[in-house]
Design an enzyme around this catalytic site. Structure first.
Site, mmCIF file in Angstrom:
data_model
loop_
_atom_site.group_PDB
_atom_site.id
_atom_site.type_symbol
_atom_site.label_atom_id
_atom_site.label_comp_id
_atom_site.label_asym_id
_atom_site.label_seq_id
_atom_site.Cartn_x
_atom_site.Cartn_y
_atom_site.Cartn_z
ATOM 1 C CB THR A 217 -1.046 0.002 1.151
ATOM 2 O OG1 THR A 217 -2.114 0.949 1.066
ATOM 3 C CG2 THR A 217 -0.263 0.015 2.490
ATOM 4 C CG ASN A 218 -0.525 4.857 -1.494
ATOM 5 O OD1 ASN A 218 -1.271 5.416 -0.466
ATOM 6 N ND2 ASN A 218 -1.155 4.143 -2.253
ATOM 7 N NE ARG A 219 5.990 7.086 3.688
ATOM 8 C CZ ARG A 219 6.272 6.495 4.910
ATOM 9 N NH1 ARG A 219 5.766 6.397 5.827
ATOM 10 N NH2 ARG A 219 7.581 6.002 4.819
ATOM 11 C CB SER A 220 -2.980 7.830 0.675
ATOM 12 O OG SER A 220 -4.335 8.069 0.678
#
Ligand code: C5P
Length: 419
Positions: A217-220
Site C-alpha cells: 500500500t502507500n502512505r495516503s
C-alpha cells in the site's frame, strides 16, 4: 476547533427537551458555537430538571430562553416577542434531544411552551433528534408523529441502538455530537451550489494483496478525499465515496463504497460514474500490484535465508479508463485528478492533466512536512484545463476541499443558481 464554513455565522436555535440525553446537548451547543454558529438555546421546563440553563449560557456565551412570558429577550433579537424574534431570524431549528412529548407537540401544532411556540413561528428548516427510553421510540404513536414531521420536510435523525439509563437495550439513544453535526450540515447544505448533482469521490491508498495476510500500500490516509466528500455534501451534492481506507468516520449523507485494490476501485468508479456529474480522483491508486496473489501465506523456510522475489504488474489507470467512458457517454461531466509529486510538481501535474483529459488537477507537493500524506493541512496548486495555476496557501484539508468543490460548481455551471 476550526470554524466550519457552513456553520459560520449561522443562527441556530437549539431546543432542548426533558430527556436524560439533555446533557449531551451541552456538547452539541459547544461544538456548534466553536464552529462559528450563533446558538440560541430554548429549554423546556423538564429539560431544566436535567441541566441548568447556566450550563448552556456558559458554552454558547448567549442568554438561554426558558419562558414564553418574558418580553425582554436580550441577545439582539429582531423583536421583543421572544418566539417571533427567535423564529424569524433563524437559519435552522434543531431540537436535540426531542422527547416523545415534545415530538407530539411539534407534530400536532400544540404551542404551550416557548419551544413549541417558536417552532410554529419559525420558517427555517427543522431537524429533530428523538431520544427516549424503553420502546417509546418504536411505539406506533411516536412513529406516526415522526412520519407526519418527515412529510413536512423535517429532518429526523435516527436514534442509535444501545443501553438506556433504565438498563434496557434498544433503539432510542441520542447519537453522538459528530453525527448530529453531520445532519445539521446536511440540512444547511440544502439548496447549495451542487444541489441535485451526483459527485463521485475516491479516497485512500489502495491495497494490493501479496497473499492472504500481506499487501502493498502507500502512505495516503484518505483525509483529503473525506474532506472533499464533506465539502460536496455541504454544497448539497449526492456523494458516493469510493474508499480504500476504512479508518475515518464517513461524513453523514455520503454513500460509502468500500474497496481494496486498484482493480476493485476501477470497477466501482466505472459503475458509479456512469451517470455522475463529477468525479474527483483523490485516491492514491497503486501503480503496481503483485503479478500473482498466493492462495496461502508465503512461508519462510527455517534453514533457508532465501527471500522470495515479488514480480509486479501495472494496475489499470482509472482516469484513462474514465477518459474513454466519458468520450462515449459524456459522463462524468467534470473530472478532477490529483498529482502527488516529490519533484517537478507543476510540470508533472500539467502533463498528467493533459494525458488524462482532466478539467482540473490538484497539484500536491508531498515533500513538505505540513502537506500531503496523513497530516490535516495541505498546500496545493489548482491547475485548470487552460493551464492557469491557482496556488492556495497552506490551509486545512477542509478548506482545500471547499476550494476544489467551488471549482467543480464552476465547471458544472451551477455556482450561479445556488440558493
Ligand atoms: O498517474 P498518477 O498516479 O501520477 O496520477 C494521479 C492521479 O491519477 C490521481 O488523481 C489518481 O487518483 C489517479 N490514478 C488513477 N489510476 C491509477 C493511478 C492513479 O486514476 N492507476
Amino acid at each position: 476547533m476550526e470554524h466550519i464554513t457552513i456553520l459560520d455565522d449561522k443562527r441556530i436555535i437549539l431546543g432542548v427537551t426533558g430527556s436524560i440525553a439533555a446533557y449531551k446537548a451541552v456538547d452539541l451547543a459547544s461544538k456548534l458555537t466553536q464552529a462559528g454558529a450563533r446558538v440560541d438555546v430554548i429549554m423546556t421546563g423538564a429539560a431544566q430538571r436535567f441541566v441548568a440553563p447556566l450550563t448552556f449560557q456558559a458554552v454558547t456565551g448567549r442568554p438561554v430562553y426558558t419562558s414564553m412570558w418574558g418580553t425582554d429577550t436580550g441577545g439582539g433579537l429582531p423583536t421583543h416577542i421572544a418566539h417571533v424574534g427567535l423564529g424569524e431570524g433563524a437559519d435552522l431549528l434543531v431540537v436535540a434531544p426531542v422527547t416523545a412529548n415534545s415530538l407530539a407537540k411539534l407534530a400536532h401544532g400544540l404551542a404551550d411552551d416557548l419551544l413549541s411556540v417558536t417552532a410554529l413561528a419559525a420558517r427555517c428548516p427543522v431537524v429533530v433528534a428523538p431520544a427516549m427510553d424503553g420502546g417509546m421510540y418504536e411505539h406506533p404513536t411516536t412513529q406516526a408523529n415522526l412520519a407526519a414531521l418527515r412529510e413536512r420536510g423535517v429532518t429526523v435523525i435516527e436514534p442509535a441502538r444501545g443501553r438506556f439509563a433504565s438498563g434496557l437495550v434498544g433503539r432510542g439513544r441520542l447519537p453522538e455530537t459528530p453525527v448530529l453535526l453531520g445532519h445539521i450540515r446536511r440540512a444547511l447544505g440544502r439548496g447549495g451550489s451542487l444541489e441535485n448533482m451526483k459527485v463521485v469521490i475516491t479516497a485512500g491508498g489502495t491495497r494490493e494483496p501479496i497473499d492472504p495476510v500481506r499487501y502493498i500500500t502507500n502512505r495516503s490516509s484518505g483525509k483529503q478525499g473525506y474532506a472533499l466528500a464533506q465539502a460536496a455534501l455541504d454544497a448539497g451534492a449526492c456523494v458516493t465515496l469510493i474508499s480504500a481506507t476504512q479508518q475515518l468516520p464517513v461524513p453523514v449523507g455520503a454513500v460509502l463504497v468500500p474497496v481494496e485494490s486498484a482493480e476493485a476501485m476501477l470497477d466501482a468508479v466505472l459503475t458509479y460514474s456512469r451517470d455522475a456529474d463529477a468525479l474527483i480522483m483523490a485516491a492514491a491508486v497503486a501503480d503496481f500490484r503483485p503479478a500473482e496473489i498466493a492462495q496461502h501465506k508465503i512461508k519462510k523456510a527455517d534453514q533457508d535465508d532465501e527471500a522470495p522475489t515479488l514480480a509486479l504488474r501495472r494496475t489499470p489507470d482509472i482516469l484513462m479508463a474514465i477518459k474513454t467512458q466519458r468520450a462515449a457517454t459524456g459522463h462524468p461531466r467534470a473530472v478532477i485528478g490529483f498529482a502527488a509529486e516529490s519533484h517537478d510538481l507543476l510540470e508533472n501535474a500539467q502533463a498528467k492533466l493533459r494525458r488524462k483529459g482532466l478539467d482540473l488537477i490538484v497539484a500536491n507537493d508531498i515533500t513538505a512536512p505540513d502537506a500531503g500524506f496523513n497530516v490535516d493541512t495541505n498546500r496545493v496548486v489548482l491547475i485548470d484545463a487552460g493551464g492557469a495555476q491557482h496556488p492556495l496557501d497552506l490551509t486545512s484539508k477542509a478548506r482545500v476541499g471547499e476550494a476544489v468543490i467551488a471549482r467543480v460548481a464552476a465547471l458544472l455551471g451551477t455556482e450561479e443558481e445556488a440558493r
